[in-house]
Design an enzyme around this catalytic site. Structure first.
Site, mmCIF file in Angstrom:
data_model
loop_
_atom_site.group_PDB
_atom_site.id
_atom_site.type_symbol
_atom_site.label_atom_id
_atom_site.label_comp_id
_atom_site.label_asym_id
_atom_site.label_seq_id
_atom_site.Cartn_x
_atom_site.Cartn_y
_atom_site.Cartn_z
ATOM 1 C CG MET A 71 -1.806 1.147 1.392
ATOM 2 S SD MET A 71 -2.997 1.296 0.039
ATOM 3 C CE MET A 71 -3.210 3.064 -0.005
ATOM 4 C CD GLU A 72 -1.532 3.498 -3.257
ATOM 5 O OE1 GLU A 72 -1.396 2.276 -3.000
ATOM 6 O OE2 GLU A 72 -2.503 3.964 -3.861
ATOM 7 C CD GLU A 128 2.049 -0.500 -3.698
ATOM 8 O OE1 GLU A 128 1.385 0.547 -3.686
ATOM 9 O OE2 GLU A 128 1.585 -1.599 -4.091
#
Ligand code: BES
Ligand code: ZN
Length: 882
Positions: free
Chosen positions: A270-271, A305
């Protein structure tokens, strides 16, 4: 768990919020079971908004313990609280005001892994898409951008590390063994990019100097003792940062970039702004425990990401219908990055294999939807291969149509025009139109029409006129909710190959637009005529897989062999081999179904063995050619009425024929590619291992003995070779003593390494045949099986359902019913995981009737179960209806 409401969200209903959020101040007092969250939110009413409109905030299973308006307790008649919303009335018409909300949450009890939860004693968050509303009441939508300050208070001994987005402001002791840290993120962001991590972790540190000479601190946090296994991820991160500067002109924008690896995570990674959170599977690697595929995945996901910092974070999505705006584009960017780091052709082959095996079935089944959907019931279920992979292909087609420079100009304009915005797909496309002057109206149908276009091709050569004609007819199949389709703009790269292998250059082309090596199919049917062609050429079409379509083109075996030998595009050569193999494999499946002997064309064997031993070709390419279409590729080619057992038997018979014909070729390949020292995870080394292991697998067939694989297992000095040898043993000789010995030595050797044990579960979950279900059920009783860990559940149950066609599709339907029970059990703790696993049944209607009936029964068991999550309810209903 929130149970299903059945409510559907429509793109057409989008409207901006009535209130603008100016600032967010969050204070967390962390406690494993009672974390106190105080959110101070400064709002003002949007200009032009209804002066009486209430403020409606989202929640999810929340309990509020305090609510202040401008620091004063709010009277109960001014608000209404439910677990999933907070409505506040009588708010100022124009002046800014402050709302302070206190909630109590229980991270330990958060088994959905959305919002704030605990993984192995670490506090961490996952907020995309709608997880932030599980932390506090909030306008939890991507078009609400605000600047955040975050204060974290926690027990110091247990949580020496307190992290959040942005830059570190400062920290200090906080009485009684506690301490606090403050973080400030100057970049306005939507709530889905919020992150918090606290706990005790080891760190790997480095720095990166950006193109404007700013030094950025890089930190990767992993469990203590695993620091050495983060070195490759760090290297991939630095290469990503450099590449994005060089290729897209994009520079990093904070003083620090952090990655945290956790072991319980629903997705890959998750970025979150400045603080990416990763499934540790996509961070940790060393030669002893990671395969070449693991290294490639780490490189790609770290890059993906990181690239979101510009495509997703600086420019985010207006609403979740625009998800492809960040995901499709960022997948395109990570694909290009990997292509530049490795072999472009081999990377492209792997991408297309993946697209065909995952996205094509989705696009032709009950879950089909456009790249930019117009309605959804549960957004979690729209992180699909269509939004991601087809979304990436659509971006690639824009680059193909506009050319390198045109694409670059469009991207530059997008970054310039929309930096700081929450944008739409229309905004994105407009940038390419404005930068190039080209009208992309028809092209935009790629975002709106679901279904894989089918193109029927025929050709003819007129020797006296020296013209070559190519007729194309396109058809987009009906998909749920879309019956009539318009013709699309399909860019097809092509070349005409002459008898000697050289490319023929036409003197003129008529019948449609051709730019360079791209033919633009825009009509339902179109005939392109190439003039000045001295001898009948062989056309190579859709080179590099320039468009995600299915070609129906009966090229002769000779023509395909010509392409396989001469095309300068390696992808097209691989495609020709695939086209040579497929008819053999489908015929073999039909023969096996009818109890007839299977035959294999000598020309296929010859072509494959010629490629296998052609030292002028890179080993990774040769391995891809030898991999042959998979059982699911064959199923797709057959269309309907699939019998997975017959497909398996037929394919095995073809593999055996090739193994027998090529025994000496494979022997010398295997011996000649003996492991070179020292081990390197680079593309060249990986390619040699891939080819050598392909040879090993064929040798096991021709020898019909586990001895070779057992020896390979004993000698392996890296995880690629070790797991490949174990796979050959387990899949080809499941009952051999060598196999039992190897499986148990592997289990005890890696008992302490969860990521490697996942491989042990997966290899056994994919052993074909009727023993598979019992084996999987037995493995669920293994003390290492932990139902709370998503990676473990995916490794065993997911792999069984997605990647064991004969075992999962046993004709008595027992595996489907087992699966249905497991889905219901998983749904109770982690709905997102359950819904994703359930999509394994998405092609159930293509099964032969006995199996299809069983699959429908199993789906109906799920549908009838009480209190389904909205995630599972949405998938199961679409699967039964569509
Ligand atoms: N933004 C996603 C992570 C995500 C996915 C959050 C779904 C919430 C729901 C992230 O950028 C992503 O796309 N991750 C992929 C890996 C990537 C390389 C395609 C993933 O997690 O599978
Ligand atoms: Zn992404």
């Amino acid at each position: 768990m929130r149970t299903d409401t059945g409510r559907i969200i429509h793109l057409a209903d989008y409207r901006p919020t009535d209130f603008v959020l100016e600032r967010v101040d969050l204070t967390f007092e962390l406690d494993p079971t009672e974390t106190k969250v105080e959110a101070r939110l400064i709002f003002h009413r949007r200009e032009g908004a209804d002066p009486n409109a209430p403020l409606v905030l989202d929640g999810d299973e929340l309990k509020m313990t305090g609510l202040l308006f401008d620091q004063i307790e709010l009277a109960p008649e001014r608000y209404t609280e439910t677990p999933d919303s907070l409505t506040i009335r009588d708010l100022p018409a124009s002046v800014p005001f402050e709302i302070t909300i206190t909630t109590l949450i229980n991270p330990e009890a958060n088994t959905q892994l959305m919002g704030l939860y605990r993984s192995n004693g670490i506090y961490c968050t996952q907020c995309e898409a709608e997880g932030f509303r599980r932390i506090t009441f909030f306008p939890d939508r991507p078009d609400v951008l605000a600047v955040y300050t975050v204060n974290i208070i926690a027990d110091k001994a247990a949580n020496p590390l307190l992290l959040s987005n942005g830059n570190f402001l400062g920290g200090a002791g906080y009485g009684e063994g506690k301490h606090f840290a403050a973080w400030f993120d100057p970049h306005p962001k939507p709530s889905y990019l919020f992150a918090l991590v606290a706990g005790d972790l080891g760190v790997v540190e480095d720095t990166f100097v950006t193109m404007s000479e700013r030094e950025v601190a890089l930190k990767i946090y992993v469990e203590h003792g695993k620091e050495a296994r983060a070195a490759y991820a760090m290297d991939a991160l630095k290469r990503s940062m450099k590449w994005d500067q060089e290729v897209f002109g994009r520079e990093y924008d904070l003083d620090i970039f952090m990655i945290v690896a956790v072991s319980d995570f629903n997705m890959g990674a998750m970025e979150n702004k400045g603080l990416n959170i990763f499934n540790d599977k996509y961070v940790l690697a060393d030669p002893e425990t990671a395969t070449d595929q693991d290294y490639a995945n780490i490189e790609a996901i770290i890059a993906h990401e990181y690239f979101h910092n510009w495509t997703g974070n600086r420019i985010t999505c207006r609403d979740w219908f625009q998800l492809c705006l960040k995901e499709g584009l960022t997948v395109y960017r990570d694909h290009e990055f990997s292509a530049d780091q490795r072999s472009r052709a081999v990377k492209r082959i792997a991408e297309v294999r993946h697209l065909r095996s995952e996205q094509f079935p989705e696009d032709s089944g009950p879950l089909a939807h456009p790249v930019r959907p117009t309605k959804y019931r549960e957004i979690n279920n729209f992180y699909t291969t269509t939004v991601y992979e087809k979304g990436s292909e659509v971006t690639r087609m824009i680059a193909t149509i506009l050319g390198r420079d045109g694409f670059k100009k469009g991207m530059d304009l997008y970054f310039e025009r929309h930096d700081g915005d929450a944008a739409t797909v229309e905004d994105f496309v407009k940038c390419f139109e404005d930068a190039s002057g080209r009208d992309l109206t028809q092209f935009s149908l790629w975002y709106h029409q679901a279904g894989t276009p089918q193109i029927t091709v025929s050709s003819s050569y007129d020797a006296s006129a020296k013209t070559f004609s190519l007729s194309l007819e396109q058809m987009v199949p009906a998909t749920p909710g879309q019956t009539a389709k318009e013709p699309m703009h399909i860019p097809l790269k092509f070349t005409l190959i002459g008898e000697n292998g050289a490319e023929a250059q036409p003197s003129a082309v008529s019948g449609g637009e051709v730019t360079g090596d791209v033919l633009h199919l825009t009509e339902r049917s179109q005939t392109f005529v190439f003039a000045g062609i001295g001898a009948r050429p062989v056309v190579s079409l859709n080179r590099g897989f320039s468009a995600p379509v299915n070609l129906h083109f009966s090229q002769t075996t000779d023509d395909l062999a010509h392409i396989a030998r001469h095309d300068s595009d390696l992808f097209a050569r691989w495609q020709a081999i695939t086209d040579l193999a497929l008819p053999n494999l489908t015929a073999a499946a039909k023969a096996a179904a009818g109890g007839k002997p299977v035959e294999c064309d000598a020309s296929l064997c010859d072509a494959l063995l010629a490629i296998a031993s052609d030292d002028s070709l890179e080993p990774a390419f040769r391995a891809q050619a030898l991999a042959l279409p998979s059982e699911s590729d064959i199923a797709r080619e057959l269309g309907a009425n699939n019998d997975p057992d017959a497909i398996h038997q037929g394919r095995q018979a073809i593999l055996s024929a090739i193994a027998t014909a090529g025994a000496s070729t494979f022997r010398s390949l295997y011996d000649g590619l003996a492991a070179s020292t020292p081990f390197s995870p680079d593309a060249a080394g990986a390619g040699r291992r891939a080819l050598r292991n392909a040879a090993l697998s064929f040798l096991a067939l021709s020898d019909n003995s586990p001895a070779g694989a057992a020896e390979a297992y004993a000698k392996a000095d890296n995880m690629t070779d070790l797991s490949q040898a174990l796979t050959v043993l387990a899949h080809r000789f499941p009952d051999a003593t060598e196999t039992h010995a190897a499986l148990s030595s592997f289990e005890s050797r890696f008992a302490a390494n969860a990521l490697v044990l996942d491989k042990w579960f997966s290899i056994q979950a994919t052993i074909p045949g009727e023993g598979a279900l019992d084996r999987v059920m037995r493995l669920m009783q293994n003390p290492h099986f932990t139902a709370s860990n998503p990676n473990r559940v995916r490794a065993l149950i997911g792999t069984f359902a997605f990647a064991n066609p004969t075992g999962f599709n046993r004709p008595d339907g027992k595996a489907y019913h087992f699966f249905a029970e497991e889905i219901l059990a998983i749904d109770k703790r982690n709905p997102q995981l359950a819904a994703r696993l359930l999509t394994a049944l998405r092609s159930w209607r293509l099964l032969e009737p006995v199996r299809a009936d069983q699959a429908r029964e199993a789906l109906m068991t799920i549908e009838r179960a009480p209190s389904l999550s909205s995630d599972v309810a949405d998938i199961v209903e679409r699967m039964l209806k569509g």
